[in-house]
Write a protein that holds these residues in place. Sequence first.
Motif, PDB file in Angstrom:
ATOM      1  N   GLU A   5      39.284 -22.321 -39.235  1.00 12.53           N
ATOM      2  CA  GLU A   5      38.682 -21.710 -38.098  1.00 12.53           C
ATOM      3  C   GLU A   5      39.772 -21.865 -36.937  1.00 12.53           C
TER       4      GLU A   5
ATOM      5  N   GLU B  80      34.375 -15.964 -36.709  1.00 12.04           N
ATOM      6  CA  GLU B  80      33.210 -16.819 -36.929  1.00 12.04           C
ATOM      7  C   GLU B  80      32.382 -17.056 -35.474  1.00 12.04           C
TER       8      GLU B  80
ATOM      9  N   GLU C 137      40.347 -23.915 -45.759  1.00 13.44           N
ATOM     10  CA  GLU C 137      39.492 -22.921 -44.806  1.00 13.44           C
ATOM     11  C   GLU C 137      39.952 -23.392 -43.344  1.00 13.44           C
TER      12      GLU C 137
ATOM     13  N   CYS D  47      36.527 -26.291 -34.430  1.00  9.72           N
ATOM     14  CA  CYS D  47      37.033 -25.448 -35.655  1.00  9.72           C
ATOM     15  C   CYS D  47      37.436 -26.567 -36.823  1.00  9.72           C
TER      16      CYS D  47
ATOM     17  N   GLU E 112      37.923 -17.164 -39.031  1.00  9.66           N
ATOM     18  CA  GLU E 112      38.315 -18.016 -39.924  1.00  9.66           C
ATOM     19  C   GLU E 112      39.003 -17.298 -41.012  1.00  9.66           C
TER      20      GLU E 112
ATOM     21  N   GLY F 268      29.654 -13.897 -35.010  1.00 10.57           N
ATOM     22  CA  GLY F 268      30.119 -14.260 -36.483  1.00 10.57           C
ATOM     23  C   GLY F 268      30.231 -13.056 -37.480  1.00 10.57           C
TER      24      GLY F 268
ATOM     25  N   VAL G  67      36.879 -16.278 -32.093  1.00 13.25           N
ATOM     26  CA  VAL G  67      36.940 -17.278 -33.232  1.00 13.25           C
ATOM     27  C   VAL G  67      37.112 -16.573 -34.516  1.00 13.25           C
TER      28      VAL G  67
END
Length: 445
Positions: free
Chosen positions: A135, A196, A133, A249, A203, A163, A201
């Motif tokens: 970010e 996020e 995963e 991140c 993800e 988010g 941001v």
Amino acid sequence: MQTKADLFGEDAPPRVKIAVADIDGVLRAKYVSKEKFASAREDGFGFCNVIFGWDSQDMLYGGAAADPGFADAHATVAEETGRRLPWEGGTPLFLADFRDDAGIAGTACPRALLRRVVERAASLGFIARFGPEYEWFAYRETPGSLAEKDYRHPTPLSPGMFGYSALRTGQRADLMRDLFEQLAAFDVDLEGLHTETGPGVLEAAISHREALEAADQAVLFKQAVKEISYGHGLVSSFMAKPSADLPGCGGHLHQSLWRDGENAFHDADGRHGMSQVFESYLAGQLRLLPVLMPLFAPTVNSYKRYVAGSWAATRANWGVDNRTVALRVIPGSADATRLETRVPGADANPYLAIAAALAAGLHGIAEGWTLDAAPVTGSSYAQEIGVSLPHHLGAAAGALGGSAVAAELFGSGFRDHFVATRQWEWEQYLGAVTDWEARRYFELA
């Protein structure tokens, strides 16, 4: 995976791109003609081993390169990685790596290191599967505009802390669509994509694959996100901590071991649904995490992410479905029981991070280690449970360099070379004069 006919059909451009991941996980690539590639896939080809002798800024490591002449090392095309680049008119792309007899390149090659760890898993009867995963921050910038700003105050893709935002993803539906569709066309399959918390941001979760393919997918994912972002007038950054005031991140690793088609981590009658194999694997990572940190956190900036309340662990500890710990056990069905190693940052080299997680876990199994530490319940930041993780790259590199277990797991040649590159990185930082120092000392000193 696309077939050879798909890759080299009549519509394919008359060139092939071949890429090798360096010690930092940066893809170093070159184009070759179809004719040159035909011979390369049969007999291998030469790739200058300087890619393991210089840092991310193309500065030569002091004393870390074993070949001062920087000869060509014999590289091998990884046939299974072939795919087309949708944003380069369908140009075929292949990854390559170096075998053990390729001198410094064979010793230092991250993909080759992971391949050796995967072979060790197979010798124990296991197939390892990983699902990374990531970010990252997206900015309304170009490489040129960032350079003009001296990388200060970049404009984020979107404002505010938002988010899982339906609004922001809808606002940039064009970007979301291209990320999903072009990554799929690039044979990188996403399980999910969302915003996020933090300005600009994003993800993404990558579908789980066997360990080496998972690392290939992760390396190509990061490269693809950057190139797709360029097409939208954006720059995407996987830097671990781009701002002191914002979350960092992560590059989390979901993983499990499989034997005879069954998840070796699952035992319905075990503690929290964990098998004894899972407990020993977890114990291996728990015990070795403090000395393996540079493989999960390879830069000076990496360590600024590990602060209380930041969704990043500060100690070597574990818990059940607890996102404040280093190692998160996720109980579930026979197919879904897994471990999430939450320590790696998005800046980590995927080959090295997966190799470190897998090698540590396998060592715990081989040594028959038991999981003696109790799981953390509640916020781990409010409890002093587990060994503190190194606070900076210098300390982490020193711990790795003094680890006999690391030499056993990865070979002393790789350990020593990698430690030398991290010590170089740390020394470059120590020699820099920062804006913070100027503001603090310039007038008053």
